[in-house]
Write a protein that holds these residues in place. Structure first.
Motif, short mmCIF file in Angstrom:
data_model
loop_
_atom_site.label_atom_id
_atom_site.label_comp_id
_atom_site.label_asym_id
_atom_site.label_seq_id
_atom_site.Cartn_x
_atom_site.Cartn_y
_atom_site.Cartn_z
N ALA A 9 0.83 -1.21 0.00
CA ALA A 9 0.00 0.00 0.00
C ALA A 9 0.86 1.26 0.00
O ALA A 9 0.52 2.26 -0.64
CB ALA A 9 -0.94 -0.01 1.20
N SER A 10 1.98 1.21 0.73
CA SER A 10 2.85 2.39 0.77
C SER A 10 3.48 2.70 -0.59
O SER A 10 3.92 3.82 -0.82
CB SER A 10 3.96 2.18 1.81
OG SER A 10 4.85 1.14 1.41
N GLU A 11 3.52 1.70 -1.47
CA GLU A 11 4.04 1.92 -2.82
C GLU A 11 2.99 2.47 -3.76
O GLU A 11 3.23 2.59 -4.96
CB GLU A 11 4.60 0.60 -3.36
CG GLU A 11 5.80 0.07 -2.58
CD GLU A 11 6.20 -1.33 -3.01
OE1 GLU A 11 5.44 -1.92 -3.82
OE2 GLU A 11 7.24 -1.83 -2.57
N GLY A 12 1.80 2.78 -3.24
CA GLY A 12 0.74 3.34 -4.06
C GLY A 12 -0.17 2.32 -4.71
O GLY A 12 -0.97 2.67 -5.58
N ARG A 13 -0.11 1.07 -4.30
CA ARG A 13 -0.95 0.04 -4.88
C ARG A 13 -2.31 0.01 -4.17
O ARG A 13 -2.46 0.47 -3.05
CB ARG A 13 -0.27 -1.33 -4.79
CG ARG A 13 1.13 -1.37 -5.40
CD ARG A 13 1.76 -2.73 -5.14
NE ARG A 13 3.19 -2.70 -5.34
CZ ARG A 13 3.82 -3.18 -6.40
NH1 ARG A 13 3.13 -3.70 -7.40
NH2 ARG A 13 5.14 -3.11 -6.50
N THR A 14 -3.26 -0.60 -4.84
CA THR A 14 -4.60 -0.82 -4.27
C THR A 14 -4.62 -2.21 -3.65
O THR A 14 -4.43 -3.21 -4.36
CB THR A 14 -5.67 -0.70 -5.37
OG1 THR A 14 -5.60 0.59 -5.96
CG2 THR A 14 -7.05 -0.90 -4.78
N VAL A 15 -4.84 -2.29 -2.34
CA VAL A 15 -4.80 -3.56 -1.61
C VAL A 15 -6.16 -3.77 -0.96
O VAL A 15 -6.59 -2.98 -0.11
CB VAL A 15 -3.69 -3.56 -0.55
CG1 VAL A 15 -3.62 -4.92 0.14
CG2 VAL A 15 -2.34 -3.22 -1.19
N PHE A 16 -6.83 -4.85 -1.34
CA PHE A 16 -8.18 -5.19 -0.86
C PHE A 16 -8.09 -6.54 -0.17
O PHE A 16 -7.78 -7.56 -0.81
CB PHE A 16 -9.15 -5.23 -2.04
CG PHE A 16 -10.60 -5.19 -1.66
CD1 PHE A 16 -11.04 -4.45 -0.58
CD2 PHE A 16 -11.54 -5.87 -2.42
CE1 PHE A 16 -12.39 -4.40 -0.26
CE2 PHE A 16 -12.89 -5.83 -2.11
CZ PHE A 16 -13.31 -5.08 -1.01
N VAL A 17 -8.34 -6.59 1.14
CA VAL A 17 -8.10 -7.78 1.95
C VAL A 17 -9.38 -8.17 2.68
O VAL A 17 -9.96 -7.36 3.41
CB VAL A 17 -6.98 -7.55 2.97
CG1 VAL A 17 -6.66 -8.85 3.70
CG2 VAL A 17 -5.73 -7.01 2.29
N SER A 18 -9.80 -9.41 2.50
CA SER A 18 -10.94 -9.96 3.24
C SER A 18 -10.42 -10.86 4.34
O SER A 18 -9.54 -11.69 4.11
CB SER A 18 -11.85 -10.75 2.28
OG SER A 18 -12.83 -11.46 3.01
N SER A 19 -10.96 -10.71 5.54
CA SER A 19 -10.48 -11.52 6.66
C SER A 19 -11.54 -11.54 7.75
O SER A 19 -12.35 -10.63 7.89
CB SER A 19 -9.17 -10.97 7.22
OG SER A 19 -8.73 -11.74 8.32
N HIS A 20 -11.51 -12.62 8.56
CA HIS A 20 -12.36 -12.73 9.74
C HIS A 20 -11.60 -12.43 11.02
O HIS A 20 -12.20 -12.41 12.10
CB HIS A 20 -12.95 -14.14 9.84
CG HIS A 20 -14.02 -14.42 8.83
ND1 HIS A 20 -15.21 -13.72 8.79
CD2 HIS A 20 -14.09 -15.30 7.81
CE1 HIS A 20 -15.97 -14.17 7.81
NE2 HIS A 20 -15.30 -15.13 7.19
N LEU A 21 -10.30 -12.20 10.93
CA LEU A 21 -9.50 -11.94 12.11
C LEU A 21 -9.54 -10.44 12.42
O LEU A 21 -8.82 -9.64 11.82
CB LEU A 21 -8.05 -12.40 11.89
CG LEU A 21 -7.85 -13.91 11.71
CD1 LEU A 21 -6.38 -14.22 11.49
CD2 LEU A 21 -8.38 -14.68 12.90
#
Length: 389
Positions: A174-186
């Motif tokens: 994310a710090s590199e300017g990318r789009t990060v989409f994360v699904s999690s139950h934690l």
């Protein structure tokens, strides 16, 4: 950037996703939360063009996924870590993906090093543990060095070191300017990783805000106050003072007080003016898990009930203690020494010692008689006996 507008998906009479609209912006880790069956996996599949929306649309960088030129170089995804041919080695699996996307073979060795699988690159993936499979799936997502990344439960099966590695990897991407989409139950991990949250329930949008705003909007901050246990009159006195000042006081199970409606400095001043000594005065902010449970409690489809057989167990008689097994002592040496004869608790009764036969007189080898040949069986006599019967 990922943008969904009016996204709806129906399977017959069941509506998995309904009128869902949101944006996933670059430069931040966006968490995707929701109970089981809320439509998270279906939404991710529609983003990647694996499922066709019933209505609405979703785009990546302004284009549907299927219209992206050389999509593996622009979008990387981990949806199912088990989607690997078990007979292929880790390197060959990544090499086949690289060849399909026109990615140089040297990139395969680079991502194997990034995920820590360089030492098992030639092993077949069917022998991988769950955590190793997750690392291989992450390597496949990173293969094309994409600007958009989607991860579904990326820390599933990883040990604490692996979870920390994934957390730092998401933040770095994310710090590199990318789009990060994360699904999690934690929830605890999302609280440490995500900057923004998209929460859905039963296929509909429940929240689209930062983690800090989400917690503040779905929880009530309070102060924990504790007075000396040996002076209950001071507790009663402070309760009256705080109530008169406009605070709400509730008792905690451990004997402390939960105070809302008053700031900590105000509580301290009121206790000082009332000459009440405090043993504890601490702020409490709800965790992401508490806020998430409060928001989604009405959108949970699967709820457990009490076990009807829980109270049918036989009560233990008072004073009853189960018999303790007798375990023989083992010598404390670094190696095992067998017990002395007669002291082995696992050995049976000693067998009677056999009587030694008397020695026969020695016969010189030359004078020893040769053994007589064995007599052949009389077949004629046996046949006559059978005929007589």
């Amino acid at each position: 950037m990922i943008e969904a507008v009016g996204l709806t998906k129906r399977y017959g009479a069941k509506t998995a996703v309904y009128n869902l609209s949101f944006q996933v912006r670059p430069g931040a880790v966006t968490g995707f939360l929701g109970p089981n069956g809320s439509g998270k996996s279906t939404t991710m599949r529609m983003i990647l063009g694996l499922d066709q929306p019933t209505s609405g649309h979703v785009t990546i960088g302004g284009h549907p996924f299927r219209q992206l030129p050389n999509a593996p170089r622009q979008v990387g995804a981990l949806l199912d870590a088990k989607a690997v041919h078990g007979g292929r080695s880790a390197r060959n699996h990544l090499l086949s993906l690289a060849q399909l996307a026109g990615i140089p073979a040297r990139r395969v060795d680079e991502v194997l090093g990034v995920v820590g699988l360089q030492d098992v690159a030639k092993r077949r993936s069917k022998g991988f543990s769950l955590g190793m499979g997750q690392r291989l799936g992450i390597a496949a997502a990173l293969l094309g060095d994409p600007q958009v990344l989607l991860f579904d439960e990326p820390v599933n099966g990883l040990d604490p070191e692996g979870i920390l590695w994934v957390r730092n990897l998401m933040k770095k991407l994310a710090s590199e300017g990318r789009t990060v989409f994360v699904s999690s139950h934690l929830m605890s991990e999302m609280a440490l990783t995500a900057d923004h949250l998209i929460v859905i329930g039963r296929g509909q949008l429940l929240a689209d805000m930062s983690v800090k705003d989400f917690i503040s909007a779905n929880s009530a901050d309070f102060a924990r106050v504790r007075t000396p246990q040996t002076a209950p009159e001071q507790r009663e006195k402070l309760t009256g003072v705080l109530t008169e000042a406009g605070g709400q006081v509730l008792s905690e199970p451990d004997g402390a007080m939960r105070v809302t409606g008053l700031a900590l400095p105000r509580i301290s001043d009121l206790a000082h003016d009332a000459d009440v000594r405090l043993w504890e005065l601490s702020p409490h902010q709800a965790s992401l898990e508490e806020a998430y449970m409060r928001m989604t409690q009405a959108a949970v489809d699967y709820r457990s009930t009490e076990d009807q057989l829980a109270g049918l167990q036989q009560p233990v008689p008072p004073g009853y203690a189960p018999p303790q097994p007798v375990i023989p002592e083992v010598p404390q040496q670094g190696w095992y020494a067998p017990p002395p004869p007669g002291q082995n608790p696992y050995a049976g009764a000693p067998a009677a010692a056999p009587v030694a036969p008397q020695a026969a007189p020695a016969v010189p080898p030359a004078a020893a008689p040769a053994p007589a040949p064995a007599a052949a069986p009389d077949l004629t006599k046996r046949e006559n006996d059978e005929d007589a019967r």
